[in-house]
Design a protein around this motif. Structure first.
Motif, PDB file in Angstrom:
ATOM      1  N   ALA A 172       0.862  -1.187   0.000  1.00  0.00           N
ATOM      2  CA  ALA A 172       0.000   0.000   0.000  1.00  0.00           C
ATOM      3  C   ALA A 172       0.891   1.228   0.000  1.00  0.00           C
ATOM      4  O   ALA A 172       1.914   1.282   0.714  1.00  0.00           O
ATOM      5  N   ARG A 173       0.504   2.232  -0.795  1.00  0.00           N
ATOM      6  CA  ARG A 173       1.277   3.471  -0.849  1.00  0.00           C
ATOM      7  C   ARG A 173       1.255   4.127   0.529  1.00  0.00           C
ATOM      8  O   ARG A 173       0.205   4.182   1.174  1.00  0.00           O
ATOM      9  N   PHE A 174       2.406   4.612   0.983  1.00  0.00           N
ATOM     10  CA  PHE A 174       2.485   5.255   2.296  1.00  0.00           C
ATOM     11  C   PHE A 174       3.586   6.315   2.265  1.00  0.00           C
ATOM     12  O   PHE A 174       4.722   6.030   1.859  1.00  0.00           O
ATOM     13  N   GLU A 175       3.220   7.544   2.649  1.00  0.00           N
ATOM     14  CA  GLU A 175       4.156   8.676   2.651  1.00  0.00           C
ATOM     15  C   GLU A 175       4.899   8.750   1.308  1.00  0.00           C
ATOM     16  O   GLU A 175       4.270   8.730   0.265  1.00  0.00           O
ATOM     17  N   ASN A 176       6.257   8.791   1.332  1.00  0.00           N
ATOM     18  CA  ASN A 176       6.991   8.916   0.059  1.00  0.00           C
ATOM     19  C   ASN A 176       7.401   7.566  -0.518  1.00  0.00           C
ATOM     20  O   ASN A 176       8.357   7.469  -1.279  1.00  0.00           O
ATOM     21  N   GLY A 177       6.666   6.528  -0.135  1.00  0.00           N
ATOM     22  CA  GLY A 177       6.988   5.186  -0.622  1.00  0.00           C
ATOM     23  C   GLY A 177       5.803   4.267  -0.442  1.00  0.00           C
ATOM     24  O   GLY A 177       4.670   4.653  -0.724  1.00  0.00           O
ATOM     25  N   PHE A 178       6.069   3.060   0.049  1.00  0.00           N
ATOM     26  CA  PHE A 178       4.980   2.101   0.245  1.00  0.00           C
ATOM     27  C   PHE A 178       5.347   1.077   1.321  1.00  0.00           C
ATOM     28  O   PHE A 178       6.523   0.857   1.621  1.00  0.00           O
ATOM     29  N   LEU A 179       4.316   0.480   1.881  1.00  0.00           N
ATOM     30  CA  LEU A 179       4.475  -0.609   2.844  1.00  0.00           C
ATOM     31  C   LEU A 179       4.253  -1.903   2.085  1.00  0.00           C
ATOM     32  O   LEU A 179       3.316  -2.005   1.288  1.00  0.00           O
ATOM     33  N   ILE A 180       5.091  -2.910   2.331  1.00  0.00           N
ATOM     34  CA  ILE A 180       4.990  -4.176   1.576  1.00  0.00           C
ATOM     35  C   ILE A 180       5.272  -5.370   2.485  1.00  0.00           C
ATOM     36  O   ILE A 180       6.040  -5.248   3.455  1.00  0.00           O
ATOM     37  N   THR A 181       4.655  -6.489   2.155  1.00  0.00           N
ATOM     38  CA  THR A 181       4.885  -7.710   2.928  1.00  0.00           C
ATOM     39  C   THR A 181       6.364  -8.101   2.842  1.00  0.00           C
ATOM     40  O   THR A 181       7.012  -7.900   1.816  1.00  0.00           O
ATOM     41  N   PRO A 182       6.894  -8.675   3.929  1.00  0.00           N
ATOM     42  CA  PRO A 182       8.305  -9.074   3.928  1.00  0.00           C
ATOM     43  C   PRO A 182       8.498 -10.362   3.132  1.00  0.00           C
ATOM     44  O   PRO A 182       7.540 -11.015   2.756  1.00  0.00           O
ATOM     45  N   SER A 183       9.751 -10.704   2.885  1.00  0.00           N
ATOM     46  CA  SER A 183      10.086 -11.904   2.129  1.00  0.00           C
ATOM     47  C   SER A 183       9.921 -13.147   2.996  1.00  0.00           C
ATOM     48  O   SER A 183      10.449 -13.206   4.108  1.00  0.00           O
ATOM     49  N   GLY A 184       9.150 -14.101   2.495  1.00  0.00           N
ATOM     50  CA  GLY A 184       9.134 -15.452   3.081  1.00  0.00           C
ATOM     51  C   GLY A 184       8.502 -15.667   4.445  1.00  0.00           C
ATOM     52  O   GLY A 184       8.679 -16.742   5.012  1.00  0.00           O
TER      53      GLY A 184
END
Ligand SMILES: [Zn+2]
Length: 216
Positions: A35-47
């Motif tokens: 999900a877009r958040f501030e100047n980037g995005f939040l994303i699920t971690p690897s594995g």
């Protein structure tokens, strides 16, 4: 200390991951959501198995690919980053390996205008991007081409990626595209589906756009 806004958005990503697997849209940890958040995005971690995810384990990345120290984003972070960079209206991205989308992607076929709901992805087909190795910039480039004027595409011999305004609506779009892939697969088994023409699809696309304006 993580802000309440970030925690809430991270939790919505976790909820969507769990729902994605409950609804057979994905298996194991092969899918990823951001999900877009501030100047980037939040994303699920690897594995990390989805049932072990916590809001503080959801990774923040900037659009130039910088990651918080000690965190490892999903190996498919490039596709997510490129969607946020190229589509200003993208607020959330869902990538998964749904059975029918993935099966069709191995045939390298796009989903044509066999049903007016195909217009939900923004045009008169849902394209299948050419093949490239997972996690690579090449894969992201192929995806970008297939997403021109669209909010969803298949990824050859791989799966599905789509984006929308919210995590919930991006997941709903993924569910819809998988339903279309299922319906189209069944129709092709029975014969040659009759496709809607350009005018019929243009009407459907306009109606979807009007409907979204009313909602927002
Ligand atoms: Zn994948």
């Amino acid at each position: 200390m993580i802000s309440a806004d970030r925690t809430a958005l991270a939790q919505s990503i976790i909820d969507a991951c769990l729902r994605m697997n409950r609804e057979n849209l994905n298996q194991g940890t092969s899918g990823n959501i951001s999900a877009r958040f501030e100047n980037g995005f939040l994303i699920t971690p690897s594995g990390t198995p989805y049932d072990l995810l916590t809001p503080d384990g959801i990774v923040f990345m900037t659009l130039d690919g910088a990651v918080e120290t000690g965190m490892k984003p999903s190996s498919e972070w490039r596709m997510h980053r490129d969607i946020y960079a190229e589509h200003r209206d993208a607020k959330a991205v869902v990538h998964a390996h749904p059975p029918y989308c993935t099966a069709l992607s191995s045939l390298r076929v796009s989903i044509p205008a066999f049903h007016y709901m195909v217009a939900i992805a923004g045009g008169d087909d849902i394209r299948c991007a050419d093949y490239a190795t997972f996690g690579t910039a090449d894969l992201s480039d192929e995806m970008s081409r297939a997403l021109e004027g669209r909010k969803a595409c298949l990824l050859a011999n791989h799966g599905l990626i789509c984006f929308d305004d919210t995590v919930a609506s991006a997941l709903a779009l993924a569910v819809e595209v998988e339903a279309l892939a299922h319906q189209y697969t069944v129709a092709r088994r029975m014969g040659e589906p009759v496709l809607l023409n350009e005018i019929q699809m243009a009407e459907a696309i306009t109606k979807f756009k009007d409907y979204r304006k009313q909602q927002s």
